[in-house]
Structures are given as C-alpha cells and as structure tokens.
Scaffold this motif. Structure first.
Motif, mmCIF file in Angstrom:
data_model
loop_
_atom_site.group_PDB
_atom_site.id
_atom_site.type_symbol
_atom_site.label_atom_id
_atom_site.label_comp_id
_atom_site.label_asym_id
_atom_site.label_seq_id
_atom_site.Cartn_x
_atom_site.Cartn_y
_atom_site.Cartn_z
ATOM 1 N N VAL A 42 30.532 40.132 51.054
ATOM 2 C CA VAL A 42 31.092 39.089 50.220
ATOM 3 C C VAL A 42 32.287 39.731 49.301
ATOM 4 C CG1 VAL A 42 31.385 37.003 48.952
ATOM 5 C CG2 VAL A 42 29.646 36.758 51.008
ATOM 6 N N ALA A 43 31.464 40.642 48.553
ATOM 7 C CA ALA A 43 32.258 41.257 47.522
ATOM 8 C C ALA A 43 33.455 42.164 47.775
ATOM 9 C CB ALA A 43 31.428 41.890 46.405
ATOM 10 N N PRO A 44 33.206 43.085 48.826
ATOM 11 C CA PRO A 44 34.070 43.912 49.196
ATOM 12 C C PRO A 44 35.429 43.279 49.968
ATOM 13 C CG PRO A 44 31.922 44.924 49.564
ATOM 14 C CD PRO A 44 31.752 43.593 49.333
ATOM 15 N N VAL A 45 34.909 42.206 50.803
ATOM 16 C CA VAL A 45 36.075 41.473 51.671
ATOM 17 C C VAL A 45 36.817 40.926 50.552
ATOM 18 C CG1 VAL A 45 36.340 39.477 53.052
ATOM 19 C CG2 VAL A 45 34.714 41.376 53.649
ATOM 20 N N ALA A 46 36.396 40.132 49.670
ATOM 21 C CA ALA A 46 37.201 39.366 48.519
ATOM 22 C C ALA A 46 38.082 40.402 47.777
ATOM 23 C CB ALA A 46 35.987 38.680 47.761
ATOM 24 N N ALA A 47 37.482 41.550 47.467
ATOM 25 C CA ALA A 47 38.060 42.296 46.747
ATOM 26 C C ALA A 47 39.345 43.145 47.517
ATOM 27 C CB ALA A 47 37.208 43.537 46.132
ATOM 28 N N LEU A 53 41.059 41.537 49.736
ATOM 29 C CA LEU A 53 41.877 40.675 49.898
ATOM 30 C C LEU A 53 42.613 40.024 48.498
ATOM 31 C CD1 LEU A 53 40.233 38.376 52.558
ATOM 32 C CD2 LEU A 53 42.114 39.876 52.842
ATOM 33 N N GLY A 54 42.163 40.641 47.476
ATOM 34 C CA GLY A 54 42.861 40.642 46.242
ATOM 35 C C GLY A 54 42.397 39.320 45.159
ATOM 36 N N PHE A 55 41.373 38.655 45.755
ATOM 37 C CA PHE A 55 40.981 37.660 44.858
ATOM 38 C C PHE A 55 39.731 37.470 44.297
ATOM 39 C CE2 PHE A 55 40.277 36.256 49.289
ATOM 40 C CZ PHE A 55 38.986 36.111 49.312
ATOM 41 N N TYR A 56 39.125 38.957 44.013
ATOM 42 C CA TYR A 56 37.774 38.928 43.472
ATOM 43 C C TYR A 56 37.894 40.379 42.466
ATOM 44 C CZ TYR A 56 32.652 38.598 43.135
ATOM 45 O OH TYR A 56 31.552 38.253 42.741
ATOM 46 N N ALA A 57 38.740 40.275 41.475
ATOM 47 C CA ALA A 57 39.060 41.292 40.540
ATOM 48 C C ALA A 57 38.245 41.597 39.413
ATOM 49 C CB ALA A 57 40.550 41.284 40.298
ATOM 50 N N ASP A 58 37.374 40.428 39.216
ATOM 51 C CA ASP A 58 36.377 40.403 38.141
ATOM 52 C C ASP A 58 35.240 41.377 38.171
ATOM 53 O OD1 ASP A 58 34.675 38.966 39.765
ATOM 54 O OD2 ASP A 58 34.821 37.192 38.528
ATOM 55 N N CYS A 59 34.765 41.819 39.233
ATOM 56 C CA CYS A 59 34.025 42.905 39.468
ATOM 57 C C CYS A 59 32.507 42.263 39.101
ATOM 58 C CB CYS A 59 33.981 44.161 38.788
ATOM 59 S SG CYS A 59 35.688 44.964 39.402
ATOM 60 N N ASN A 60 32.371 40.845 38.956
ATOM 61 C CA ASN A 60 30.763 40.300 38.895
ATOM 62 C C ASN A 60 30.213 40.438 40.422
ATOM 63 O OD1 ASN A 60 30.831 40.145 36.084
ATOM 64 N ND2 ASN A 60 32.212 38.216 36.401
ATOM 65 N N TRP A 61 29.210 40.647 40.455
ATOM 66 C CA TRP A 61 28.387 40.554 41.702
ATOM 67 C C TRP A 61 28.476 39.040 42.244
ATOM 68 C CZ3 TRP A 61 28.210 44.513 44.494
ATOM 69 C CH2 TRP A 61 27.600 44.594 45.747
ATOM 70 N N PRO A 62 28.728 38.744 43.392
ATOM 71 C CA PRO A 62 28.610 37.420 44.158
ATOM 72 C C PRO A 62 27.334 36.606 43.628
ATOM 73 C CG PRO A 62 29.530 38.846 45.776
ATOM 74 C CD PRO A 62 28.878 39.566 44.575
ATOM 75 N N SER A 63 27.552 35.254 43.426
ATOM 76 C CA SER A 63 26.227 34.612 42.951
ATOM 77 C C SER A 63 25.599 34.452 44.300
ATOM 78 C CB SER A 63 26.604 33.301 42.417
ATOM 79 O OG SER A 63 27.407 32.397 43.221
ATOM 80 N N ARG A 72 30.331 32.401 49.415
ATOM 81 C CA ARG A 72 30.687 32.339 50.841
ATOM 82 C C ARG A 72 32.299 32.537 50.575
ATOM 83 N NH1 ARG A 72 29.757 28.252 48.264
ATOM 84 N NH2 ARG A 72 30.602 26.273 48.363
ATOM 85 N N ILE A 73 32.876 32.822 51.798
ATOM 86 C CA ILE A 73 34.247 32.939 51.971
ATOM 87 C C ILE A 73 34.487 32.362 53.355
ATOM 88 C CG2 ILE A 73 36.509 34.402 52.350
ATOM 89 C CD1 ILE A 73 34.989 36.681 51.035
ATOM 90 N N VAL A 74 35.388 31.351 53.047
ATOM 91 C CA VAL A 74 35.780 30.483 54.148
ATOM 92 C C VAL A 74 37.115 30.811 54.561
ATOM 93 C CG1 VAL A 74 36.142 27.961 55.112
ATOM 94 C CG2 VAL A 74 34.306 28.612 53.414
ATOM 95 N N PHE A 75 37.423 30.883 56.071
ATOM 96 C CA PHE A 75 38.980 31.267 56.432
ATOM 97 C C PHE A 75 39.147 30.024 57.316
ATOM 98 C CE2 PHE A 75 37.140 35.522 55.387
ATOM 99 C CZ PHE A 75 38.133 36.074 54.826
ATOM 100 N N GLU A 76 39.854 29.038 56.850
ATOM 101 C CA GLU A 76 40.494 27.972 57.648
ATOM 102 C C GLU A 76 41.522 28.470 58.328
ATOM 103 O OE1 GLU A 76 38.531 24.339 54.674
ATOM 104 O OE2 GLU A 76 40.777 24.654 55.048
ATOM 105 N N LEU A 77 41.504 28.174 60.046
ATOM 106 C CA LEU A 77 42.773 28.549 60.613
ATOM 107 C C LEU A 77 43.414 27.283 61.017
ATOM 108 C CD1 LEU A 77 41.086 31.461 62.884
ATOM 109 C CD2 LEU A 77 42.760 31.526 60.953
ATOM 110 N N TRP A 78 44.695 27.122 60.567
ATOM 111 C CA TRP A 78 45.363 25.911 60.941
ATOM 112 C C TRP A 78 46.446 26.139 61.918
ATOM 113 C CZ3 TRP A 78 44.880 21.425 58.060
ATOM 114 C CH2 TRP A 78 43.809 21.302 57.199
ATOM 115 N N ARG A 79 46.699 25.241 62.581
ATOM 116 C CA ARG A 79 48.119 25.304 63.553
ATOM 117 C C ARG A 79 48.539 24.056 63.515
ATOM 118 N NH1 ARG A 79 46.238 25.968 69.186
ATOM 119 N NH2 ARG A 79 45.174 23.772 68.560
#
Length: 114
Positions: A31-36, A38-48, A52-59
């Motif tokens: 979770v932490a490396p994927v979020a980092a 992608l640029g939305f996990y810059a605070d470097c605290n370990w995930p609680s 979870r990371i949810v990728f919703e695909l829309w069409r």
C-alpha cells in the motif's frame, strides 16, 4: 506484480469486456509504495491497519458526454474511460501528477485514461 495483475485484469474496460469487480490484496508493504509512487502518500507515515487503495474504473455513456452525442446519422462518440482513486475512502485522484488539472479530475474525481 500487483500493478501488472491489475493492468492485465482490467485491460478490456474500454471494450466493455472487463469484469465488474476485481479484488487484489496486499500488505502494508504494498500500500505505502504504490501510494507514494502515485504521489498521494507524501507524509511517510506507515499505513494504518486495513488501509486500502481503491481504483474505480469508469466508462461514460454517450449521454454523459454533455451534448456530444453527434447529429442525425452520426455515430456516437467513443466512451470516455477514466479512473478514480481513493485511499482509505478519501478521494485522492487529483493528487496524482498525471491527473492534476485534467477536466475529469475536477468534476467527479475521474482522471481520463487517454
């Protein structure tokens, strides 16, 4: 491997052949490396616990394209395909560098996959 599995599983989205739901699991060390990355996990605290990371695909349907359905005898425009990303239920799509300032990211939190 997680990102490769996600890409392989959802590859048919544009053509409508992708499954309705795909669940891929991992540990905090994923979770932490994927979020980092992608640029939305810059605070470097370990995930609680249970992060979870949810990728919703829309069409979109042609009707969702705000009047861009085409005239009489014209084929409808192709659907817009995009992704919306949530980290622990919080919308983070606009924090992803490639999605900042895109039209879809400001409307519904959807980043176009073009």
């Amino acid at each position: 491997r997680l990102m490769a599995a996600a890409a392989a599983t959802t590859g048919g989205l544009a053509g409508g052949a992708a499954p309705k739901l795909v669940v891929l699991g991992g540990h905090d060390t994923v979770v932490a490396p994927v979020a980092a990355a992608l640029g939305f996990y810059a605070d470097c605290n370990w995930p609680s616990l249970a992060s979870r990371i949810v990728f919703e695909l829309w069409r979109s349907s042609p009707r969702d394209r705000s009047g861009a359905e085409g005239g009489v005898g014209e084929a409808p425009p192709p659907p817009l395909v995009g992704v919306r990303i949530l980290l622990n239920g919080r919308l983070v799509t606009s924090a992803v560098p490639g999605c900042r300032g895109t039209r879809g990211s400001s409307e519904r939190g959807i980043c176009p996959l073009e």
